[in-house]
Scaffold this motif. Structure first.
Motif, PDB file in Angstrom:
ATOM      1  N   THR A  76       0.825  -1.200   0.000  1.00  0.00           N
ATOM      2  CA  THR A  76       0.000   0.000   0.000  1.00  0.00           C
ATOM      3  C   THR A  76       0.862   1.255   0.000  1.00  0.00           C
ATOM      4  O   THR A  76       0.568   2.239  -0.678  1.00  0.00           O
ATOM      5  CB  THR A  76      -0.946  -0.010   1.213  1.00  0.00           C
ATOM      6  OG1 THR A  76      -1.804  -1.138   1.113  1.00  0.00           O
ATOM      7  CG2 THR A  76      -1.765   1.254   1.268  1.00  0.00           C
TER       8      THR A  76
ATOM      9  N   ASP B 201      -5.828  -0.876  -5.146  1.00  0.00           N
ATOM     10  CA  ASP B 201      -5.330  -1.531  -3.940  1.00  0.00           C
ATOM     11  C   ASP B 201      -6.323  -2.597  -3.510  1.00  0.00           C
ATOM     12  O   ASP B 201      -7.373  -2.281  -2.963  1.00  0.00           O
ATOM     13  CB  ASP B 201      -5.126  -0.503  -2.823  1.00  0.00           C
ATOM     14  CG  ASP B 201      -4.298  -1.077  -1.678  1.00  0.00           C
ATOM     15  OD1 ASP B 201      -3.916  -2.263  -1.764  1.00  0.00           O
ATOM     16  OD2 ASP B 201      -4.036  -0.341  -0.717  1.00  0.00           O
ATOM     17  N   GLU B 202      -5.995  -3.837  -3.792  1.00  0.00           N
ATOM     18  CA  GLU B 202      -6.865  -4.961  -3.473  1.00  0.00           C
ATOM     19  C   GLU B 202      -8.304  -4.682  -3.870  1.00  0.00           C
ATOM     20  O   GLU B 202      -9.195  -4.655  -3.029  1.00  0.00           O
ATOM     21  CB  GLU B 202      -6.776  -5.293  -1.979  1.00  0.00           C
ATOM     22  CG  GLU B 202      -5.358  -5.714  -1.628  1.00  0.00           C
ATOM     23  CD  GLU B 202      -5.243  -6.172  -0.179  1.00  0.00           C
ATOM     24  OE1 GLU B 202      -6.218  -6.753   0.301  1.00  0.00           O
ATOM     25  OE2 GLU B 202      -4.192  -5.938   0.430  1.00  0.00           O
TER      26      GLU B 202
HETATM   27 MG   LIG Z   1      -2.261  -2.640   2.126  1.00  0.00          MG
END
Ligand SMILES: [Mg+2]
Ligand SMILES: Nc1ncnc2c1ncn2[C@@H]1O[C@H](COP(=O)(O)OP(=O)(O)OP(=O)(O)O)[C@@H](O)[C@H]1O
Lengths: 231, 810
Positions: free
Chosen positions: A49, A170-171
């Motif tokens: 991240t 992000d994911e």
């Molecule tokens: Mg993360």
């Protein structure tokens, strides 16, 4: 050979909290070319991240050099960074992050509004983007009235509406069941086919394989690169 | 009990964990309680509390009216007091009263305020002396009147509380007076006075002086007699008096007797400003309540999740309510404690700055009733709003709280915005009041009084010793005291002008804006309309050099000179208002008039015209005034005016040397005389200003609190906006706009309310309308700036929100 969009050299990120130094990223060298689909993988806490935040100009590196489209971005003012983010970068977050008080349409429109785009042009782009993700029939709904998969599709629409140079995710499937997750990945594939540059953090090796290249992080360092950087 | 203590401990811990919230809430509560209690205590003491006279319901205040001139509450004459009213069958007792000063000579000369009364005064009030006796009817007459009653405080202060003081003698106005009694502790009629003595009428005055109207009367009605009956019977009595003495009561006077409840005597002038202040302070209390409600709402929204969790793991609703109630109680108790302290402190500050014109402020005590009221109000507010989260906790929509994908909409946001708008509206209302009064005050201060205020020193001489005896005090009297006064005054002016630094010196009986005498007179060559009475105007006595010392311009003719003395022909100077009133556009030099009294057969010739001075007060137009030569007709007192660089001490010393047995009084710069005149206005202005400031402060707190809260609630949303390209300036603008929309709504509502309520304070304004656009513009700007600052701080904080917060999952 495709042109280089992003170039990181020896980037590091150190967090200072309560006298404790956390080396979230060290010695990161990374080049991303136009049209690439890059997956960033690694265990929890490995710095994925953080790296994405630096790439997205949400955070600044504490060392190294960073160029987007051949221009250094380290010393931009907050207002200029906001401008670059707005113009060149589209975000897709794990938790969708739609604004609850705004309609689907208004959520997608938001980055275009900040860009100072004329209303007619905005309307056209928003409709286009919602069409692409198959959500145009829900444009007047509030986010609370949508399912998780639908919300994430709206988030994708918001990310692509401004026609950014790079899409950061992000994911993006982290909060979705597998069916909805696959639908979103399909959407991302389509965007990639259409020429978008994608950088995506994921835990799922199956999804990582869809990317043209994978970077593995461990303890803030790149430990493995697979796939060709030539796309 | 044990659980209560546990709750208590938990509540205190919870409040200490959020010091910002706790301090803000307790402060708001205590400001509201403190200010309300202080003001209401004054209100209670002045308007509601017992006056300290026995059986107040039966006490009436008797005065005269002259309907022909629209005059009310005028004085009564000695024959009316001593003969007509004393025998009035509905009165159990009655007595006259008038204010005097006297010189008390102990080791030095000192001026003391005295209440001069007739026999029957104390009996009517139901006051019995602690020692000795009160006055007898015989002591109403000159010759027997050298007796005096001492107040309890003077007895302690001056006589060491010596019980054997009765029978002792003191020197008042150069004559020995025998102390015949000591009045009870706490007694006062219209303020603290050390001595009470008979008015002391001459036999001639008691029989004939019906034009000598200066006494007010208090009377005690016989049991069972109503005010209605009294009024009816008094008007019958007045009709008989008019019939019996047609010369003293010309028809056009429309003379009559008035009876009013004694309380009106003391409250008629202070009631209105006090009511305005009371209204203002209640509004402050309201703002404080709104503020606390708001803080609690914000807190409750923050804790919604905590209570949902508690409820989910099985805490009963009653349990949660009890905990919240305890927390509210702790907060209310802290606010009340601090509020009481604040009330006591502000009350003493209030009393210290209050003008003496308001009766008995010295006796104001914190009113328990009021304290209870304001604590109850704030307590109830606190508890209601402390309970809201408990009531909400049961209504938490689990489904939507689990769907955490969407952010931003905050519970209770609308109610909080409404409360802020309401605070702003009330603040605007108060600010408008304070602003308008400030503007009036500014106008008043900048009004030219018609003379130069700065750079002059004044002192009052009121010779009262036997040497200066004026008998009945008529203009043109012939007693030796008159000649002594002329000499004394002339010597005093001479001594003053000889002081180093003195440029000019003169004297007047009462320096403007202190009122002079009203005098009826006959103007030669001025045609009265049929039935119109002879004019009555303000008469003042001046020494040569007075106008020069005041820098009050001489328009035509000449000033008085030393030659205008008792041997010369009587002369008079008039002001321009007088000329405008009687001979507009004409030359009045050489015109003559005659005072309308029995022995006034002499014609007085106008020798000069001076510019107008604000004799009747800064807020009133200059009245027609005529000035007699004090060297011809010496007045009861003289205010010496010295222009130049002269110190108070030097003037006092020089004047005291002229006659060491006479006190030199009120030595003060001329501007202080005017400041006293302004004090009655300044006091409510200051208070209203304080309330408006409080309101503004509380509103700022409210705006700040709500905006901060909104920003905290929207952290993720704002982070997201920043992530997708909102610039820092854009974020600041967005937060400001959100808060200013609410403020703007409140501002409009408040301004509309203030405009509608403008006439509430119209009577207290001068030189400005209640709709003064400048004032409104100014207060809107002030409030706007405050709002920008109060919401700007959280707005800047919002701009610094880390967009990473939007990226990270919860
Ligand atoms: Mg993360
Ligand atoms: N604001 C911060 N202050 C201090 N340390 C931080 C901060 N943000 C991240 N870190 C630390 O940096 C390291 C990398 O965090 P990061 O969020 O990038 O991990 P991640 O790879 O995204 O993990 P996950 O898969 O759990 O999302 C971690 O050790 C984390 O604790």
């Amino acid at each position: 050979m495709a042109e280089t969009l992003i170039e990181l050299q020896n980037v590091e990120k150190v967090f200072l909290t309560d006298e404790v130094e956390t080396h979230a990223l060290s010695n990161i060298h990374l080049t991303v070319k136009k049209g690439e689909w890059l997956a960033i993988v690694g265990p929890s806490g490995s710095g994925k991240t953080t790296l994405l935040a630096i790439l997205g100009l949400l955070d600044t590196a504490t060392g190294g050099s960073f160029m987007i489209d051949g221009k250094p971005v380290r010393d931009l003012s907050p207002a200029d960074r906001a401008h670059v983010r707005n113009k060149h970068i589209g975000f897709i977050f794990q938790s969708f992050n739609l604004i609850g008080d705004l309609t689907v349409f208004e959520n997608v429109e938001l980055p275009l509004t900040y860009r100072g785009m004329a209303p007619a042009e905005r309307k056209k782009r928003v409709e286009e983007a919602l069409n692409r993700v198959g959500m145009s029939h829900r444009s007047r709904h509030m986010p609370g009235q949508l399912s998780g998969g639908q919300q994430q599709r709206v988030a994708v629409a918001r990310a692509v509406a401004g026609d950014p140079l790079i899409l950061l995710a992000d994911e993006p499937t982290g909060n979705l069941d597998s069916k909805n997750g696959q639908a979103v990945m399909k959407l991302l594939s389509e965007l990639h086919q259409a020429g978008s540059t994608l950088i995506m953090v994921t835990h799922d090796p199956a999804y990582a394989r869809l990317a043209t290249r994978t970077v593995s992080l461990f303890d803030g360092r790149i430990v493995e690169e697979t796939g060709s950087s030539a796309a | 009990m044990e659980t209560f203590i546990k709750d208590l401990r938990f509540a205190v811990r919870g409040l200490r964990r959020t010091p910002g919230f706790t301090i803000a809430a307790v402060l708001a509560l205590s400001l509201g309680i403190g200010a309300t209690t202080a003001i209401f205590s004054v209100f209670h003491a002045v308007l509601l509390r017992s006056l300290g006279f026995g059986d107040e319901q039966r006490l009436v205040w008797v005065t005269a009216e002259q309907r022909g001139y629209g005059w009310k509450h005028g004085g009564l004459s000695p024959p009316e007091v001593v003969t007509d009213l004393r025998t009035f069958p509905l009165f159990e007792a009655s007595g006259g009263v008038t204010r005097q000063t006297a010189s008390l000579f102990t080791d030095r000369a000192e001026r003391v305020d005295i209440l001069a009364v007739t026999s029957g005064f104390f009996e009517a009030l139901g006051v019995q002396p602690t020692f000795g006796r009160t006055f007898t009817p015989a002591e109403d007459l000159k010759g027997n009147d050298a007796v005096v009653l001492v107040s309890a405080s003077a007895w302690r202060r001056r006589f060491g509380a010596d019980p054997s003081v009765v029978g002792r003698s003191i020197t008042l106005d150069g004559r020995p007076h025998q102390i015949i009694g000591v009045l009870p502790e706490g007694f006062s009629y219209d303020g603290q006075r050390d001595f009470y003595r008979p008015i002391g009428f001459s036999q001639e005055q008691v029989s004939n002086a019906r034009g000598y109207r200066f006494i007010e009367v208090v009377a005690r009605l016989k049991p069972g007699v109503t005010l209605e009956t009294t009024r009816k019977e008094l008007s019958a009595l007045a009709a008989r008096i008019v019939q019996d003495h047609p010369n003293n009561y010309p028809k056009e006077f429309g003379w009559g007797l008035l009876a009013d409840p004694i309380r009106d005597r003391f409250t008629s002038t202070t009631r209105e400003p006090l009511l305005v202040l009371l209204g203002a302070v209640l509004l402050v209390l309201l703002i404080a309540c709104a503020n606390v409600a708001n803080l609690l709402l914000a807190r409750s929204a923050q804790r919604g999740r905590e209570f949902a969790v508690r409820a989910a793991i099985g805490a009963s609703r009653a349990r949660i309510i009890r905990q919240l109630l305890t927390e509210g109680l702790v907060m209310a108790a802290a606010g009340a404690t601090l509020g009481v302290m604040l009330a006591m402190w502000s009350l003493s500050a209030l009393l210290a700055s209050a003008p003496r014109q308001i009766r008995d402020l010295a006796n104001v005590r914190l009113s328990a009733l009021v304290l209870a009221f304001s604590i109850a109000l704030t307590g109830v507010t606190t508890l209601i709003f402390a309970l809201l989260p408990a009531l909400r906790a049961s209504k938490v929509d689990l489904v939507s709280s689990l769907k955490d994908g969407a952010h931003g909409s905050a519970h209770g946001g609308r109610l909080r915005s409404f409360l802020v708008a309401a605070q702003v509206a009330i603040s605007i209302f108060l600010l408008a009041g304070a602003g308008l009064m400030l503007r009036s005050f500014g106008r008043l201060v900048s009004v030219s009084p018609g003379f130069e205020v700065e750079g002059a020193m004044t002192a009052v001489l009121a010779p009262a010793g036997p040497t200066y005896d004026m008998g009945d005090g008529d203009v043109g009297g012939t007693l030796p005291g008159y000649a002594a006064r002329r000499r004394y005054f002339a010597d005093a002016i001479r001594a003053a002008s000889a002081l180093p630094g003195a440029q000019a010196a003169g004297g007047i009986d009462r320096v403007p804006t202190v009122r002079g005498w009203g005098q009826t007179y006959f103007i030669e060559g001025f045609e009265l309309r049929p039935g119109e009475p002879n004019p009555t105007d303000e008469m003042r006595f001046v020494m040569p050099g007075y106008f020069a010392a005041m820098r009050q311009p001489l328009i035509t003719g000449r000033d008085f000179t030393a030659a205008d003395d008792a041997k010369a022909g009587p002369v008079v100077i008039v002001n321009q208002a007088w000329v405008r009133r009687y001979f507009p556009g004409r030359d009045v030099i050489g015109k003559r008039f005659r005072l309308d009294e029995l022995n006034q057969t002499r014609w007085r010739t106008i020798v000069g015209v001076v510019g107008d001075a604000k004799d009747a007060g800064l807020d009133k137009p200059a009245p027609p005034v005529f000035y007699l030569s004090a060297l011809q007709d010496p007045p009861d007192r003289l205010t010496v005016v010295v222009r130049g660089n002269v110190s108070a001490a030097a003037l006092r010393e020089a004047l005291a040397a002229v006659d060491p047995s006479e006190p030199v009084d009120q030595v003060r710069p001329l501007e202080d005389v005017l400041a006293t005149a302004l004090a009655v206005r300044r006091f409510p202005l200051q208070l209203l200003g304080v309330f408006a400031a409080l309101a503004l402060l509380l509103s700022a707190l409210g705006i700040y609190g709500v905006t901060s809260y909104a920003v905290a609630q929207r952290t993720r949303e704002i982070g997201l906006r920043i992530a997708v390209g909102a610039s820092p300036a854009g974020v600041v603008r967005m937060v400001l706009a959100g808060s200013l929309r609410v403020v703007g709504a409140g501002l409009l509502a408040g301004a509309a309310g203030a405009l509608a309520g403008g006439r509430l304070i119209a009577a207290q304004l001068y030189g400005t309308t209640p709709y003064d656009p400048l004032t409104y513009a100014a207060i809107c700007i002030v409030l706007g700036l405050v709002a920008v600052v109060a919401s700007g701080v959280p707005a800047l904080r919002a701009a610094r929100i880390d967009p990473m917060d939007a990226l990270r999952t919860e």
